[in-house]
Design a protein around this motif. Structure first.
Motif, PDB file in Angstrom:
ATOM      1  N   ILE A 230       0.889  -1.096   0.053  1.00 54.68           N
ATOM      2  CA  ILE A 230      -0.046   0.028  -0.008  1.00 54.68           C
ATOM      3  C   ILE A 230       0.912   1.309  -0.128  1.00 54.68           C
ATOM      4  O   ILE A 230       0.646   2.198  -0.673  1.00 54.68           O
ATOM      5  N   ALA A 231       1.702   1.342   0.818  1.00 59.73           N
ATOM      6  CA  ALA A 231       2.966   2.565   1.077  1.00 59.73           C
ATOM      7  C   ALA A 231       3.267   2.567  -0.342  1.00 59.73           C
ATOM      8  O   ALA A 231       3.789   3.715  -0.842  1.00 59.73           O
ATOM      9  N   LYS A 232       3.917   1.411  -1.011  1.00 61.25           N
ATOM     10  CA  LYS A 232       4.590   1.959  -2.509  1.00 61.25           C
ATOM     11  C   LYS A 232       3.618   2.121  -3.452  1.00 61.25           C
ATOM     12  O   LYS A 232       4.160   3.109  -4.274  1.00 61.25           O
ATOM     13  N   GLU A 233       2.376   1.956  -3.533  1.00 56.88           N
ATOM     14  CA  GLU A 233       1.425   2.506  -4.350  1.00 56.88           C
ATOM     15  C   GLU A 233       0.986   3.724  -4.206  1.00 56.88           C
ATOM     16  O   GLU A 233       0.767   4.662  -5.000  1.00 56.88           O
ATOM     17  N   LYS A 234       1.067   4.487  -2.854  1.00 58.96           N
ATOM     18  CA  LYS A 234       0.598   5.484  -2.309  1.00 58.96           C
ATOM     19  C   LYS A 234       1.807   6.769  -2.765  1.00 58.96           C
ATOM     20  O   LYS A 234       1.608   7.750  -2.833  1.00 58.96           O
ATOM     21  N   ALA A 235       2.974   6.055  -2.471  1.00 53.31           N
ATOM     22  CA  ALA A 235       4.209   6.914  -2.595  1.00 53.31           C
ATOM     23  C   ALA A 235       5.243   6.160  -3.333  1.00 53.31           C
ATOM     24  O   ALA A 235       6.293   5.898  -2.671  1.00 53.31           O
ATOM     25  N   PRO A 236       5.069   6.042  -4.589  1.00 52.01           N
ATOM     26  CA  PRO A 236       5.741   5.299  -5.281  1.00 52.01           C
ATOM     27  C   PRO A 236       7.529   6.080  -5.431  1.00 52.01           C
ATOM     28  O   PRO A 236       8.644   5.252  -5.797  1.00 52.01           O
ATOM     29  N   HIS A 237       7.718   7.093  -4.963  1.00 47.82           N
ATOM     30  CA  HIS A 237       8.629   7.959  -5.034  1.00 47.82           C
ATOM     31  C   HIS A 237       9.758   7.398  -3.752  1.00 47.82           C
ATOM     32  O   HIS A 237      10.959   7.850  -3.726  1.00 47.82           O
ATOM     33  N   LEU A 238       9.017   6.940  -2.806  1.00 45.53           N
ATOM     34  CA  LEU A 238       9.931   6.641  -1.494  1.00 45.53           C
ATOM     35  C   LEU A 238      10.669   4.979  -1.936  1.00 45.53           C
ATOM     36  O   LEU A 238      10.164   4.198  -2.349  1.00 45.53           O
ATOM     37  N   MET A 239      11.703   5.159  -1.110  1.00 52.15           N
ATOM     38  CA  MET A 239      12.674   3.868  -1.005  1.00 52.15           C
ATOM     39  C   MET A 239      12.061   3.130   0.224  1.00 52.15           C
ATOM     40  O   MET A 239      12.274   3.763   1.521  1.00 52.15           O
ATOM     41  N   ILE A 240      11.121   2.195   0.022  1.00 49.47           N
ATOM     42  CA  ILE A 240      10.458   1.520   1.103  1.00 49.47           C
ATOM     43  C   ILE A 240      10.467   0.028   0.817  1.00 49.47           C
ATOM     44  O   ILE A 240      10.383  -0.315  -0.645  1.00 49.47           O
ATOM     45  N   ASP A 241      10.737  -0.857   1.666  1.00 46.81           N
ATOM     46  CA  ASP A 241      11.011  -2.225   1.659  1.00 46.81           C
ATOM     47  C   ASP A 241      10.450  -2.905   2.919  1.00 46.81           C
ATOM     48  O   ASP A 241      10.688  -2.401   4.006  1.00 46.81           O
ATOM     49  N   GLY A 242       9.831  -4.024   2.707  1.00 43.11           N
ATOM     50  CA  GLY A 242       9.398  -5.065   3.856  1.00 43.11           C
ATOM     51  C   GLY A 242       8.932  -6.162   3.172  1.00 43.11           C
ATOM     52  O   GLY A 242       8.806  -6.414   2.114  1.00 43.11           O
TER      53      GLY A 242
END
Length: 334
Positions: A230-242
């Motif tokens: 969900i976080a990747k969809e909402k903020a694709p510009h962020l470096m996020i992983d899990g």
């Protein structure tokens, strides 16, 4: 330079108007003097002028030039009462009730922020967290795209081995006991913004779990996986992983083994814990065992900055939280 020194310097560069609704509280009045002198913000003390001036005399504070507003005597009182009525009439609030409610210093101060007559609010020296959050949720509400208000701690770790030269953000460690996947995603995005605005870092966000990339199967892991999506969809510009275990998130050698294709693993500077138990335990472990400076809890997710104080806060705590709130206000539209 420590992170608080950096925040003070940022606050001075673009001074914001910050409301202190506990206007006649002794520590708050003394803090107002220092904030004014240091140029950190333009503070507004809410309360009866004679009481605030008596308190200033008692504690030896020079508050000349500090604005004081008595809600009942304010020219904005009727406007704020009417606006509050419009916001809450669907909940059964009458105009008469609205007028009584806006006499309360915290509600009046929160309306100042809502109406853009102030940039942020700090309270909690004598009021509970609920006293602060209730009007903020009713009046200011959450920022666009945010499903929840949360908190984070800025952790300054002396050995500087992990994070951003020893600087990390931990969330949520103080507000939400068991966030849903959607809420966890909002917490991640809000904390990334806090990292950018307050600390000037490029956030690398690890969504923490007891599993790394499917190493364990459980509904608790599923929640973190879904939150990451969900976080990747909402903020694709962020470096996020899990989902990532803590060691995979911050230790490069472990990351090479457990998550070799991750852009975050091994170098995360924002840690999003799966629930409040883990977050609260985690930040206190690092604070005590690593002798880290834990700055917070910092509220995030509101449409305008609002921050809580501990009722045991010091004058220095109030000054620092006002500086943090001012810098948050500088970055509210970033």
């Amino acid at each position: 330079m420590s992170i608080m020194q950096t925040i003070w310097e940022k606050a001075r560069q673009d001074k914001k108007r910050i409301v202190l609704p506990e206007g006649n509280e002794k520590r708050t009045v003394k803090a107002a003097e220092i904030i004014k002198r240091e140029g950190l913000a333009e503070v507004v003390l809410i309360g009866k002028r004679e009481e605030i001036e008596a308190t200033a005399k008692e504690v030896g504070a020079n508050i000349e030039g500090v604005e004081i507003i008595d809600p009942v005597l304010s020219e904005k009182f009727d406007t704020y009462a009417e606006q509050f009525y419009e916001l809450r009439k669907s909940k059964g609030v009458t105009i008469e009730q609205a007028r009584e409610i806006i006499k309360d210093e915290i509600y009046f101060g929160t309306m100042m922020v809502k109406m853009k007559d102030a940039d942020g609010l700090v309270s909690g020296a004598i009021h509970s967290t609920g006293d602060l959050l209730r009007p903020a949720l009713q009046i200011i509400k959450t920022a666009p795209g945010m499903s929840i208000v949360s908190s984070c701690f800025v952790m300054e770790i002396p050995n500087k081995q992990y994070g951003e030269d020893g600087l990390m953000l931990f969330a949520d460690c103080a507000v939400n006991p068991n966030p849903t996947a959607e809420e966890l995603a909002s917490i991640a995005i809000a904390t990334a913004n806090t990292g950018k605005v307050l600390c000037g870092i490029e956030p690398r966000i690890a969504m923490l779990s007891f599993s790394t990339k499917g190493s364990a199967k459980h509904e608790l892991v599923d929640k973190v996986v879904k939150a990451t999506e969900i976080a990747k969809e909402k903020a694709p510009h962020l470096m996020i992983d899990g989902e990532l275990q803590l060691d995979a998130a911050i230790v490069p050698k472990v990351a090479e083994l457990k998550a070799p294709n991750s852009t975050v693993a091994g170098k995360a500077n924002v840690l999003v814990f799966p629930d409040l138990q883990a977050g609260n335990i985690g930040y206190k472990l690092v604070q005590r065992l690593a002798n880290a400076e834990a700055i917070g809890p910092i509220c995030q997710g509101f449409a305008a900055p609002v921050n809580d104080l501990s009722r045991g806060c010091s004058i220095e705590d109030i000054i620092n939280v006002v500086a943090i709130t001012a810098v948050q206000a500088q970055g509210i539209n970033l």
